[in-house]
Scaffold this active site. Structure first.
Site, mmCIF file in Angstrom:
data_model
loop_
_atom_site.group_PDB
_atom_site.id
_atom_site.type_symbol
_atom_site.label_atom_id
_atom_site.label_comp_id
_atom_site.label_asym_id
_atom_site.label_seq_id
_atom_site.Cartn_x
_atom_site.Cartn_y
_atom_site.Cartn_z
ATOM 1 C CB SER A 81 -0.965 -0.048 1.184
ATOM 2 O OG SER A 81 -1.984 0.911 1.064
ATOM 3 C CD GLU A 118 -5.140 -3.811 -4.432
ATOM 4 O OE1 GLU A 118 -5.230 -3.528 -3.215
ATOM 5 O OE2 GLU A 118 -4.150 -4.363 -4.935
ATOM 6 C CG HIS A 164 -5.747 -2.325 0.090
ATOM 7 N ND1 HIS A 164 -4.975 -1.993 -1.005
ATOM 8 C CD2 HIS A 164 -5.179 -1.687 1.152
ATOM 9 C CE1 HIS A 164 -4.000 -1.186 -0.636
ATOM 10 N NE2 HIS A 164 -4.094 -0.989 0.669
#
Length: 483
Positions: free
Chosen positions: A186, A312, A401
């Site tokens: 991320s 995601e 995600h």
């Protein structure tokens, strides 16, 4: 009582008795002096050599941030610049993984239990390093124009400093400083990719493993200055130096009123949130946009593995009660705002189903999957090597995600066991095998992603290669810049 292990490193002797499965954990090692007092909003400086053995058996404090489920039970402090090492007891010149956590640039910590590196180090036969970096306004506010000359990309500077400490000291722990894979997820992946454009970091790592992030999402300097101005206004001061006498908690609270909390706005071509700043025009940390570095061939020698999920934004949309747009026109307008000449055509390509699900997939592609594919294509076109993988749920459905990072280190929680019966355990093992192959050998077992219809590895209910998995996405977004 387990016998103490002492390592004689250039930074000073480090001792720990936290041993298990043939791995010793060295926790809370300071890699820079505390960024407190007059050192707040300044670049990290090397920590002095400690004269007595450092007992490294507890994590250091986590960066200042808003409390969340991820920081429950963790100490928060500005004095947070520490790193952790998990080293096999008989290690000699082993490959190294340097972990950079995510958290939307607003939070995160290397002390999160999911990131314990013991199992990964033992099974892969590698040394695992994780390091804290400053987050939120304390790590990413740009205030050079407001009287704080070093206040640009401070969180990134922390990563660079920790990586340099690792290069200089990891040999004493059994790691090979010439074999360091930077692995981030991320915001940690965006930070890791940015290292390609930091000249002083380029000799300190040899591979990149980027999970749900890539060489994109750069904040233009002008926008960064606007966000810095918003921070000063939210705190209620006129100049940057006045922030030195403001409580850290006040700054953390004020940063909630900087930019936007909405995921689309936060990740637009001009992000409405803090992050890595394209500060090369002000003699900052970056020398150029990291994607331009890849395209130029200057990153040719760095193998890159990019991992994404198929959904995601699925978990992230739940944080925003206004995520779902009122109609299709709002979706088209958002895409047009990103510079798309045929915004209506792109929107139509995502079907006519429920509007929230449609926007979710559009943002998944634009923020995560598209940049990953383009970075891989650029790296291969420039003479380097790059691979793309998509991580799915254990049943083969699209994952959100956070799934890769939840299983990557093998620290499964809840009812999951380690006997191979749980589906997540199987996925966890498959993912670690792929990571190990890349970290140890600098390659992957499927073809590099060197054309739009190239191979993508799907990892979920099994492992399979899917040619052309990203071809339609790349075609529909052709000509739309993803900064």
């Amino acid at each position: 009582m387990t016998a103490e292990r002492v390592v004689h490193a250039p930074a000073g002797d480090v001792a720990s008795s936290r041993r298990g499965d043939g791995v010793t954990a060295f926790l809370g090692i300071p890699f820079a002096s505390p960024p407190v007092g007059e050192r707040r909003f300044r670049a990290p400086v090397a920590h002095p050599v400690w004269p007595e053995p450092l007992v490294a058996e507890r994590f250091g404090a986590s960066p200042m941030q808003q409390r969340s489920v991820f920081t429950e039970g963790l100490d928060l402090s500005e004095d947070c610049l520490t790193l952790n090492i998990w080293a096999p007891d008989a290690a000699v010149d082993l490959p190294v993984v340097f972990w950079v956590y995510g958290g939307g640039f607003a939070g995160g910590s290397s002390a999160v239990p999911l990131f314990d590196g013991s199992r990964l180090a033992a099974e892969a036969g590698i040394v695992v390093v994780s390091a804290n970096h400053r987050t939120g306004a304390l790590g990413f506010a740009s205030l050079v124009h407001r009287g704080l000359p070093e206040a640009s990309n401070l969180g990134l500077r922390d990563v660079v400093a920790a990586l340099r400490w690792t290069a200089e000291n990891i040999g004493a722990f059994g790691g090979d400083p010439a074999q360091v894979t930077v692995m981030g997820q991320s915001s940690g992946a965006f930070l890791s990719a940015a290292l390609l454009a930091v000249p002083e970091a380029r000799s300190d790592f040899d591979k990149l493993l980027l999970i749900s992030g890539g060489a994109s999402r750069l904040v233009p300097e002008e926008q960064a200055e606007r966000l810095g101005d918003q921070l000063l206004a939210a705190v209620g001061v006129e100049s940057g130096p006045e922030l030195l006498s403001v409580g850290a908690e006040t700054i953390v609270e004020a940063q909630r009123r900087v930019g936007s909390l909405e995921i689309g706005a936060r990740n637009a071509p001009v992000p409405e949130s803090l992050g890595v700043v394209l500060d090369h025009d002000i003699d900052g940390v970056l020398s150029a946009h990291p994607l331009d570095v890849i395209r130029s061939g200057r990153a040719e020698r760095v193998p890159i593995l990019l991992m994404v999920t198929g959904a995601e934004v699925a978990g992230l949309r739940g944080l925003d009660s206004e995520f779902t747009p009122p109609d299709d026109r709002a979706i088209v307008a958002e895409i047009a705002g990103w510079g798309a000449a045929d915004a209506a055509g792109i929107a139509a390509a995502y079907g006519h189903g429920e509007l929230g699900a449609k926007r979710e997939q559009i943002l998944t592609d634009f923020i995560y999957r598209l940049p990953a594919a383009r970075a891989a294509l650029a790296q291969n076109a420039a003479g380097g090597r790059a691979w793309v993988a998509q991580i799915d749920e254990p049943d083969g459905s699209l994952a959100g995600h956070d799934l890769p990072v939840r299983v990557l280190f093998g620290n499964l929680d809840g009812t999951e066991g380690r006997d191979g019966a749980d589906p997540l355990e199987g996925l966890s093992g498959r993912l670690r095998d792929i990571v190990t192959e890349f970290v140890v050998h600098g390659r992957s077992d499927w073809a590099p992603f060197d054309r739009a219809d190239g191979d993508v590895l799907r990892v979920g209910d099994g492992v399979r290669v899917e040619p052309g998995a990203f071809a339609d996405m790349l075609r529909r977004w052709e000509g739309v810049v993803r900064p």
